[in-house]
Enzyme design. Structure first.
Site, PDB file in Angstrom:
ATOM      1  N   HIS A 312      39.778  35.846  45.164  1.00 25.57           N
ATOM      2  CA  HIS A 312      41.063  35.909  44.468  1.00 25.57           C
ATOM      3  C   HIS A 312      42.253  36.195  45.360  1.00 25.57           C
ATOM      4  O   HIS A 312      43.374  36.327  44.868  1.00 25.57           O
ATOM      5  CB  HIS A 312      41.019  37.004  43.396  1.00 25.57           C
ATOM      6  CG  HIS A 312      40.285  36.605  42.163  1.00 25.57           C
ATOM      7  ND1 HIS A 312      40.898  35.991  41.098  1.00 25.57           N
ATOM      8  CD2 HIS A 312      38.990  36.719  41.821  1.00 25.57           C
ATOM      9  CE1 HIS A 312      39.996  35.756  40.151  1.00 25.57           C
ATOM     10  NE2 HIS A 312      38.830  36.187  40.573  1.00 25.57           N
ATOM     11  N   LYS A 492      54.746  40.928  35.852  1.00 27.26           N
ATOM     12  CA  LYS A 492      53.495  40.846  36.607  1.00 27.26           C
ATOM     13  C   LYS A 492      53.351  42.157  37.353  1.00 27.26           C
ATOM     14  O   LYS A 492      54.302  42.921  37.418  1.00 27.26           O
ATOM     15  CB  LYS A 492      53.534  39.684  37.595  1.00 27.26           C
ATOM     16  CG  LYS A 492      54.827  39.656  38.426  1.00 27.26           C
ATOM     17  CD  LYS A 492      54.927  38.444  39.327  1.00 27.26           C
ATOM     18  CE  LYS A 492      55.245  37.157  38.621  1.00 27.26           C
ATOM     19  NZ  LYS A 492      54.257  36.121  38.802  1.00 27.26           N
ATOM     20  N   ARG A 493      52.187  42.436  37.945  1.00 28.05           N
ATOM     21  CA  ARG A 493      52.053  43.662  38.717  1.00 28.05           C
ATOM     22  C   ARG A 493      53.154  43.746  39.764  1.00 28.05           C
ATOM     23  O   ARG A 493      53.644  42.727  40.252  1.00 28.05           O
ATOM     24  CB  ARG A 493      50.690  43.706  39.423  1.00 28.05           C
ATOM     25  CG  ARG A 493      49.541  44.079  38.529  1.00 28.05           C
ATOM     26  CD  ARG A 493      48.239  43.969  39.276  1.00 28.05           C
ATOM     27  NE  ARG A 493      48.112  42.648  39.867  1.00 28.05           N
ATOM     28  CZ  ARG A 493      47.888  42.419  41.167  1.00 28.05           C
ATOM     29  NH1 ARG A 493      47.729  43.415  42.006  1.00 28.05           N
ATOM     30  NH2 ARG A 493      47.800  41.189  41.618  1.00 28.05           N
ATOM     31  N   LYS A 498      54.750  39.621  45.620  1.00 31.68           N
ATOM     32  CA  LYS A 498      55.282  38.927  44.451  1.00 31.68           C
ATOM     33  C   LYS A 498      56.811  38.924  44.454  1.00 31.68           C
ATOM     34  O   LYS A 498      57.459  38.191  43.729  1.00 31.68           O
ATOM     35  CB  LYS A 498      54.757  39.573  43.172  1.00 31.68           C
ATOM     36  CG  LYS A 498      53.243  39.369  42.969  1.00 31.68           C
ATOM     37  CD  LYS A 498      52.760  40.079  41.708  1.00 31.68           C
ATOM     38  CE  LYS A 498      51.285  39.934  41.439  1.00 31.68           C
ATOM     39  NZ  LYS A 498      50.892  38.646  40.827  1.00 31.68           N
ATOM     40  N   THR A 599      48.637  33.293  36.842  1.00 31.89           N
ATOM     41  CA  THR A 599      48.377  32.727  35.519  1.00 31.89           C
ATOM     42  C   THR A 599      49.574  32.989  34.612  1.00 31.89           C
ATOM     43  O   THR A 599      49.769  32.280  33.628  1.00 31.89           O
ATOM     44  CB  THR A 599      47.111  33.329  34.868  1.00 31.89           C
ATOM     45  OG1 THR A 599      47.189  34.747  34.941  1.00 31.89           O
ATOM     46  CG2 THR A 599      45.851  32.826  35.548  1.00 31.89           C
ATOM     47  N   LYS A 603      51.353  30.731  31.476  1.00 29.10           N
ATOM     48  CA  LYS A 603      51.717  31.205  30.137  1.00 29.10           C
ATOM     49  C   LYS A 603      53.179  30.887  29.830  1.00 29.10           C
ATOM     50  O   LYS A 603      53.521  30.454  28.729  1.00 29.10           O
ATOM     51  CB  LYS A 603      51.498  32.718  30.028  1.00 29.10           C
ATOM     52  CG  LYS A 603      50.067  33.175  30.243  1.00 29.10           C
ATOM     53  CD  LYS A 603      50.016  34.711  30.372  1.00 29.10           C
ATOM     54  CE  LYS A 603      48.719  35.169  31.001  1.00 29.10           C
ATOM     55  NZ  LYS A 603      48.781  36.571  31.489  1.00 29.10           N
TER      56      LYS A 603
HETATM   57  C1  PLP Z   1      48.872  37.056  32.701  1.00 32.25           C
HETATM   58  C2  PLP Z   1      49.073  38.483  32.956  1.00 32.25           C
HETATM   59  C3  PLP Z   1      49.207  38.951  34.265  1.00 32.25           C
HETATM   60  C4  PLP Z   1      49.162  38.033  35.468  1.00 32.25           C
HETATM   61  O1  PLP Z   1      50.464  37.600  35.777  1.00 32.25           O
HETATM   62  P1  PLP Z   1      50.771  36.885  37.170  1.00 32.25           P
HETATM   63  O2  PLP Z   1      52.186  36.451  37.032  1.00 32.25           O
HETATM   64  O3  PLP Z   1      49.837  35.730  37.269  1.00 32.25           O
HETATM   65  O4  PLP Z   1      50.573  37.886  38.230  1.00 32.25           O
HETATM   66  C5  PLP Z   1      49.415  40.295  34.475  1.00 32.25           C
HETATM   67  N1  PLP Z   1      49.503  41.149  33.434  1.00 32.25           N
HETATM   68  C6  PLP Z   1      49.395  40.737  32.164  1.00 32.25           C
HETATM   69  C7  PLP Z   1      49.519  41.729  31.068  1.00 32.25           C
HETATM   70  C8  PLP Z   1      49.170  39.397  31.875  1.00 32.25           C
HETATM   71  O5  PLP Z   1      49.046  38.995  30.605  1.00 32.25           O
END
Ligand code: PLP
Length: 754
Positions: A312, A492-493, A498, A599, A603
């Site tokens: 990953h 995101k985290r 990032k 991901t 979304k």
């Molecule tokens: C999808 C999701 C992530 C991942 O987000 P990235 O932008 O791909 O890092 C992190 N936290 C939550 C709650 C999510 O639903």
């Protein structure tokens, strides 16, 4: 007229729906759903998948399960006829705190897709009592609190199955909890979660502090306990071994019950190792097979054939390496096996970079995975290419046949049907409901790219979702945002790779431009949601700086007309489901080569946001599908970044010295306005970190980011119909990113289930 489902619900309540309290209704629905799921358990023939993962970020389950069981409309209608609101009931459900970010959410999406595609595939993980911490931002800093999400009755059901696990010579009993995972018109699989009966939440002191050596009481208290000290590092090994040892015993027990003779395990089981946390399942299975009379060489062969590994990340700090002394202390029963595996690996190669145990005595978990599984996959095309070309090139030369790509995906049930029902129903009215099971059918939306009425409807759904988010934020955090502004969202985290700090520098720049009379083309609401790892100082400084900046802007009558920053507290799946459908501009701005896939990007796209991003991770595949006119790409390429790291000549200070806009924005961090809204210490540390290091190269991409984002804002303001068209095209092209597609590929190339 009472339907059978309604009648059963009433019976479970023990009174009429009208008389029942929300709490009673929730418990009755939980029970009803479990009964319906139980009926969809199907026998397993042939190979079954076990997806082992430290995280399963599953989100709340009530609506999801009702949707997948086909009961959602019926139940909502029945409740509504009795004056009750399903959304209110859902407020009573705690979100399971079993995951951190994308990796855990991926595992949850995969379970949904497996069950939906009628494939036998169970999860194996841990039942953390407090999971990841709950984030509190009240004083402008992140504070961590235990997330006490477990309740007496919940989705995961306690069983009488217990497996002994020996840790540092002492036996612990791992108890199995089972959580039903029901697919959309599909079968019911299981998420198996292990726990100890002896866990004691009362040992938690200030915040999320606890005695890290009291294994009996702390082992499954938290996900990713702080590992900045030795006790914390050891605790992670303890957790991992509990998970894989109990998991391996469960797998063998289930397979034997179906007729497996140990030496034919690969016919019964496929095991997917999600990142390196479950890697010890390899030596553990070899050990257990040995106990059942399988010799070492044969066991190695069987385990290799059974297991597969997903990589990953290419971030070195995330590739786990354990000192052999630590493993010898906690899992002495595995050390002879790991040493034998190391010797065996050395017979295959002279290349010391691929050894399992290095000269410093560190055990490289990813190396063990690649040598002793039959498949290593990356999670997006670019990521897999980077693994082959650079990060894992030595392994790729050894085992070219093992490497393959599986671009991540998301389940459209949760990330469209559930979180954006208005959009889902508009889509259904245009192209029918086939897209719910075959996401590629979304492509039919392309027939409507020039249909003004359809585009207008797209815009109005987005406006409604933005209003709904504004209401939710007001209710939760007391902040009011302007729903007519453009919404840019980065959730995101929190991590420097990032690059939330790049967004921060843009916002400072924008503020300073406004103050010098250069007004933007549209008001912008910038929404952030992110948790920082508790010991990650720079990440916490970035959160603090964003909050301080939001205060500076809010206090300025002129600037606050044009910009607003909101930090969503405690970003989790529940928050994501509110935030994502309301997004205009999706911020996917990682340093190219560093985001394996992402991901969140998928979304947002599926919910009609347009991406502003670098050519990183799955952004590359998004760009390929929507075309360059329907995405805003900027920044260095991954090739440039990798070459720059190889040269090692990047100096942030040179950029700071030579670029006026960069220097102005960076210096603003410690100017009077920011210091009056925040902590000089934290802001000063962040400024120094940027100038002295900037390891993830914010500065080289800064000007390009400003240009592209400004362009997006101009386009948004100038031609709303054009923006709606881009939005529709993004939805139409999102089909590829369904996790159903991803799972079909895993099954075709790696698992061969059923
Ligand atoms: C999808 C999701 C992530 C991942 O987000 P990235 O932008 O791909 O890092 C992190 N936290 C939550 C709650 C999510 O639903």
């Amino acid at each position: 007229m009472n339907t059978p489902v309604e009648a059963r619900l009433t019976q479970l309540c023990g009174k009429s729906l009208r008389e029942a309290s929300n709490g009673e209704l929730y418990q009755a629905l939980l029970k009803l759903t479990q009964e319906c799921s139980e009926k969809k358990v199907a026998p397993v023939k042939g190979r079954k998948l076990y997806y082992i993962s430290a995280e399963f970020l599953i989100g709340k389950l009530l609506s999801n399960n009702l949707i997948n069981l086909g009961l959602y409309d019926e139940i909502r209608g029945a409740l509504s006829a009795a004056g009750k609101d399903l959304a209110e009931l859902e407020e009573l459900e705690n979100e399971p705190s079993l995951g951190n970010g994308g990796l855990g959410r991926l595992a949850a999406c995969f379970l949904d897709s497996l069950a939906t595609l009628d494939l036998p595939g169970d999860g194996i993980g841990l039942r953390y009592h407090c999971g990841l911490f709950r984030q509190d931002l009240k004083d402008g800093f992140q504070k961590e609190h235990p997330d006490m999400w477990l309740t007496d009755t919940g989705w995961a059901q306690r069983t009488d199955t217990v497996y002994p696990v020996v840790l540092a010579g002492k036996t612990y009993n791992a108890r199995l909890y089972r959580l039903a995972v029901t697919g959309y018109n599909g079968r019911t699989n299981t998420l198996n979660l292990f726990d100890l009966d002896t866990i004691d939440e009362s040992i938690i002191g200030q915040g999320i502090d606890f005695d890290k050596t009291d294994i009996e009481k702390n082992l499954t208290l938290f996900l990713y306990p702080d590992d900045s000290d030795r006790a914390g590092k050891l605790l992670r090994v303890y957790q991992q071994y509990l998970m894989v040892s109990a998991g391996a015993q469960l797998i063998l027990a289930e397979c034997v019950a179906r007729g497996c003779k140990y030496d034919d395990l690969a016919k019964y089981a496929a095991i997917q190792i999600n990142d390196t946390h479950p890697s010890m399942v390899i030596p553990e299975l070899i050990r257990l097979l040995g106990e059942h009379g399988v010799d070492f060489d044969k066991a190695v062969e069987i385990v290799t054939e059974t297991c597969a590994y997903t990589n990953h990340t290419i971030l070195a700090e995330a590739l786990e390496k354990w000192p052999r002394g630590d493993l010898a202390l906690i899992v002495p029963q595995l050390m002879p096996i790991i040493e034998k595996l190391d010797r065996l690996a050395r017979t295959r190669t002279q290349d010391s970079s691929t050894y399992i145990i290095d000269d410093a005595g560190l055990v490289h978990m990813a190396s063990m995975d690649i040598h002793f599984t039959h498949s290593t996959n990356g999670v997006a095309a670019l990521h897999t290419q980077i693994l082959k070309d650079s990060e894992l090139s030595n392994f790729y030369r050894l085992y070219p046949e093992k490497f393959n790509n599986k671009t991540n995906g998301i389940t459209f049930r949760r990330w469209l049907l559930e979180c954006n029902p208005a959009l889902a129903s508009q889509i259904e009215s245009l192209i029918g409901g086939g897209f719910k099971k075959d996401a590629r059918e979304l492509g039919k939306l392309m027939d409507y790219v020039d249909n003004d009425a359809v585009l207008a409807k797209f815009s109005s759904i987005k406006r409604d979702n933005k209003r709904a988010l504004a209401d939710w934020l007001y209710l939760k955090q007391g902040v009011r945002i302007n729903p007519d502004a453009m919404f840019s969202i980065q959730s995101k985290r929190l991590h420097e790779y990032k690059r939330q700090q790049l967004n921060l520098l843009f916002l400072i720049h924008q503020y300073l431009e406004i103050k010098s009379g250069h007004l933007p083309s549209v008001p912008l609401v910038s929404i952030f949601g992110a948790k920082a790892a508790p010991a990650y100082t720079t990440a916490k400084d970035i959160i603090h700086a964003l909050i301080a900046l939001s205060k500076v802007i809010a206090a300025d009558a002129q600037a606050s007309k044009w910009m607003q920053i909101v930090f969503v507290e405690n970003y989790n799946v529940t928050a994501a489901e509110k935030v994502i459908p309301a997004c205009d501009l999706s911020e996917q701005i990682s340093l190219a080569s560093k985001e394996a896939s992402g991901t969140g990007n998928m979304k947002f796209m599926l919910n009609g946001a347009v991406t502003l991003g670098t050519m990183d991770g799955a952004n590359v595949e998004i760009a390929e599908r929507v075309g360059e006119k329907n995405i805003y790409i900027f920044g260095q390429s991954s090739g440039q970044v990798i070459a720059s790291y190889a040269r090692g000549t990047y100096r942030a200070r040179d950029w700071y010295d030579s670029d006026f806009n960069i220097r102005r924005a960076v210096d603003f961090l410690t100017g009077e306005e920011m210091r009056s809204a925040g902590s000089g210490e934290s802001l000063g540390r962040l400024r120094a970190q940027l100038i002295d290091s900037d390891w993830f190269q914010t500065f080289p991409d800064f000007n390009a980011y400003v240009v592209r984002k400004t362009q997006a804002m101009q386009d948004y303001a100038a031609d709303p119909v054009h923006w709606a068209r881009m939005s529709l095209i993004n939805v139409a092209k999102a089909g590829f990113f369904s996790s159903d597609r991803t799972i079909e590929e895993y099954n075709r190339d790696i698992w061969h289930l059923g």
